[in-house]
Design an enzyme around this catalytic site. Structure first.
Site, mmCIF file in Angstrom:
data_model
loop_
_atom_site.group_PDB
_atom_site.id
_atom_site.type_symbol
_atom_site.label_atom_id
_atom_site.label_comp_id
_atom_site.label_asym_id
_atom_site.label_seq_id
_atom_site.Cartn_x
_atom_site.Cartn_y
_atom_site.Cartn_z
ATOM 1 N N TYR A 250 0.835 -1.217 0.000
ATOM 2 C CA TYR A 250 0.000 0.000 0.000
ATOM 3 C C TYR A 250 0.867 1.263 0.000
ATOM 4 O O TYR A 250 1.076 1.882 1.049
ATOM 5 C CB TYR A 250 -0.905 0.017 1.239
ATOM 6 C CG TYR A 250 -1.842 -1.164 1.346
ATOM 7 C CD1 TYR A 250 -2.814 -1.398 0.376
ATOM 8 C CD2 TYR A 250 -1.754 -2.046 2.423
ATOM 9 C CE1 TYR A 250 -3.664 -2.496 0.475
ATOM 10 C CE2 TYR A 250 -2.602 -3.147 2.526
ATOM 11 C CZ TYR A 250 -3.558 -3.351 1.547
ATOM 12 O OH TYR A 250 -4.399 -4.436 1.654
ATOM 13 N N GLU B 212 -0.136 -6.748 9.521
ATOM 14 C CA GLU B 212 -1.382 -6.117 9.063
ATOM 15 C C GLU B 212 -2.573 -6.690 9.836
ATOM 16 O O GLU B 212 -3.452 -5.960 10.269
ATOM 17 C CB GLU B 212 -1.558 -6.349 7.551
ATOM 18 C CG GLU B 212 -2.725 -5.592 6.949
ATOM 19 C CD GLU B 212 -2.852 -5.808 5.438
ATOM 20 O OE1 GLU B 212 -2.099 -6.638 4.883
ATOM 21 O OE2 GLU B 212 -3.702 -5.138 4.826
ATOM 22 N N ASP C 294 -12.667 -5.277 3.414
ATOM 23 C CA ASP C 294 -12.802 -5.559 1.987
ATOM 24 C C ASP C 294 -13.550 -6.847 1.606
ATOM 25 O O ASP C 294 -14.433 -6.809 0.774
ATOM 26 C CB ASP C 294 -11.413 -5.601 1.332
ATOM 27 C CG ASP C 294 -10.638 -4.306 1.541
ATOM 28 O OD1 ASP C 294 -11.050 -3.478 2.369
ATOM 29 O OD2 ASP C 294 -9.615 -4.124 0.870
ATOM 30 N N TYR D 37 0.903 -1.130 -6.758
ATOM 31 C CA TYR D 37 -0.478 -1.316 -6.287
ATOM 32 C C TYR D 37 -1.431 -1.333 -7.481
ATOM 33 O O TYR D 37 -1.283 -0.568 -8.422
ATOM 34 C CB TYR D 37 -0.876 -0.179 -5.335
ATOM 35 C CG TYR D 37 -2.321 -0.263 -4.877
ATOM 36 C CD1 TYR D 37 -2.673 -1.084 -3.820
ATOM 37 C CD2 TYR D 37 -3.327 0.466 -5.524
ATOM 38 C CE1 TYR D 37 -4.000 -1.177 -3.405
ATOM 39 C CE2 TYR D 37 -4.649 0.368 -5.112
ATOM 40 C CZ TYR D 37 -4.983 -0.449 -4.049
ATOM 41 O OH TYR D 37 -6.291 -0.538 -3.649
ATOM 42 N N GLY E 186 -13.874 -0.705 4.538
ATOM 43 C CA GLY E 186 -12.580 -0.981 5.161
ATOM 44 C C GLY E 186 -12.416 -2.462 5.475
ATOM 45 O O GLY E 186 -11.337 -2.911 5.828
ATOM 46 N N TYR F 217 -7.763 -12.357 5.606
ATOM 47 C CA TYR F 217 -8.111 -10.939 5.598
ATOM 48 C C TYR F 217 -9.258 -10.613 6.554
ATOM 49 O O TYR F 217 -9.085 -10.711 7.754
ATOM 50 C CB TYR F 217 -8.446 -10.584 4.154
ATOM 51 C CG TYR F 217 -7.967 -9.240 3.655
ATOM 52 C CD1 TYR F 217 -6.829 -8.635 4.125
ATOM 53 C CD2 TYR F 217 -8.685 -8.593 2.649
ATOM 54 C CE1 TYR F 217 -6.413 -7.410 3.618
ATOM 55 C CE2 TYR F 217 -8.266 -7.374 2.130
ATOM 56 C CZ TYR F 217 -7.138 -6.781 2.622
ATOM 57 O OH TYR F 217 -6.748 -5.579 2.110
#
Ligand code: GLC
Length: 426
Positions: free
Chosen positions: A33, A396, A167, A85, A165, A352
């Protein structure tokens, strides 16, 4: 001993922030990112403020310097050229002086600015900087209710999963079935070069992310048209709770600064939103659920989006029920708060937003619980968060069962939240 370890952890977190600092904005992490992300920056500012208050204000000001004329604050600002990206500016084609994406992200700025202001050591600087941001944040809030709640229901819809946010949350799966994939231009993903593909969204999801993007682009990014034209319109309780919290915080801040018009407008937005939120409550799950606005029904998917409302002033019995839900989850996961219910067969500990723990979400949940007196559960969340970085570094996101670090590494907002957790614990 303990405080030595704490100081060392804070120093390591500051290193991560400095590494990703581009002068007047911070990138989430290198490679994956490389630009400025909206809610990342606002939450990162809280971490920055612990060692440089002026720099913290700049972080948010830089974001708002790229606000659209209609009031929207985009989810990505492409300050520099960087092809690591996808999708980059050549795909979004939003036609802005500095390239940006064409959708938005959770409206955490109002909350962040108030917190910066309340904690500021330099009160004069804080008043000056907050006063200038006030009308811009107010314009963003107005934009939300005008464009994403066109029938005045009190709650706003997201029209793309990236706006939430979260995803690839399980929450979007059913609605995503209605998003076609015909006509998606050929593309090459870059995210899977920087992170393990098993921890990322799937190709089927990417196709639909891009279909929506192309669809909105074909409508000239005209926000007056996008909501009604989107086959994907979801009322996410977490997204709304963040917006409601920010409207309430902005109202308080505006009042302190003598801006009564802004204060009144935001207070009434918060009030209307809170009463509309009740429609999303589920007794069966002990938390809120998303509403599929296009279909007019609640989505049976217990995610962290329905736990996040504790960040806003929801009724006390709801907060108590959610605190109990978190305790129940804590009996099953080693680390809390997982982004999805572990008993759901669709739960995926590594992918994620379909199971992993995210420290920014933990921060907002713990903040809301602590403020309403549920200090034990709040403390448990904070402990889990601090244990995760001690064991697995500034990742992350993390596997709630094993604590394994996932996604990108040396992550800015994770580092910022750690500073917040440790400084406020002392
Ligand atoms: C991912 C996350 C999103 C975040 C962005 C940058 O897209 O889902 O919430 O803002 O990465 O960190």
């Amino acid at each position: 001993m303990i405080s030595l370890a704490v100081n060392e952890t804070i120093a390591r977190a500051v290193e991560v922030l400095r590494e990703n600092d581009h002068g007047d904005y911070t990138i989430p992490t290198k490679g994956l990112y490389p630009f400025q992300w909206n809610w990342d920056s606002c939450l990162t500012a809280l971490g920055l403020a612990h060692y440089d208050e002026a720099r913290a204000w700049t972080e948010i000001e830089t974001l708002f310097a790229h606000q659209w004329p209609d009031g929207m604050v985009p989810h990505i600002v492409f300050h520099v050229l960087n092809d690591s990206y996808f999708p980059g500016p050549e795909v979004w084609r939003t036609n802005r002086p500095t390239a940006t994406s064409g959708i938005t992200q959770p409206a955490v700025a109002g909350f962040a600015v108030r917190r910066l202001f309340d904690r500021a050591k330099d009160k004069k600087l804080a008043a000056e900087r907050a006063r200038a941001l006030l009308p811009k944040i107010d314009a963003w809030h107005r934009w939300f209710y005008e464009n994403r709640d066109p029938r005045g229901e009190g709650l706003v819809a997201i029209i793309h999963p990236w706006e939430s946010g979260r995803d690839n949350s399980i929450d979007w799966d059913d609605a995503f079935e209605r998003v076609p994939t015909e006509g998606v231009e050929p593309y090459t993903r870059r995210d899977t070069l920087h992170a393990n593909p098993a921890h990322r969204p799937t190709k089927a999801q990417y196709d639909r992310y891009l279909w929506l993007l192309q669809h909105f682009r074909a409508l000239g990014w005209d926000n007056a048209k996008l909501h009604d034209a989107s086959p994907f319109q979801i009322v996410d309780p977490g997204f709304n709770a963040i917006l409601i919290r920010s409207t309430a915080d902005l109202a308080d801040l505006a009042e302190t600064l003598g801006e009564m018009e802004i204060a009144d407008a935001n207070r009434s937005r918060a009030k209307k939103g809170l009463s509309a939120m009740e429609r999303l409550w589920s007794d069966a799950h002990g938390q809120y659920l998303c509403l599929d606005r296009a279909m007019g029904k609640l989505i049976d998917s217990a995610s962290v989006g329905g736990i996040l409302p504790v960040f806003s002033a929801i009724p006390k019995p709801r907060i108590a029920a959610i605190a109990a839900t978190i305790e129940r989850i804590a009996g099953k996961a080693r680390y809390i708060v997982p982004s999805h219910d572990l008993d759901d067969p669709r739960f995926d500990a590594k992918r994620y937003w379909r199971g992993p723990v995210w420290l920014v979400v933990n921060y907002m949940i713990a903040d809301g619980l602590a403020a309403s007196g549920h200090t034990q559960v709040a403390h448990r969340i904070t402990r889990s968060s601090v244990d995760l970085i001690a064991e697995s570094g500034f990742a992350e996101y993390y596997d709630p069962l094993s604590g394994e670090p996932l996604g990108g590494g040396r992550f800015t907002w994770t580092a910022a939240m750690v500073i917040e957790f440790l400084k406020s614990e002392r």
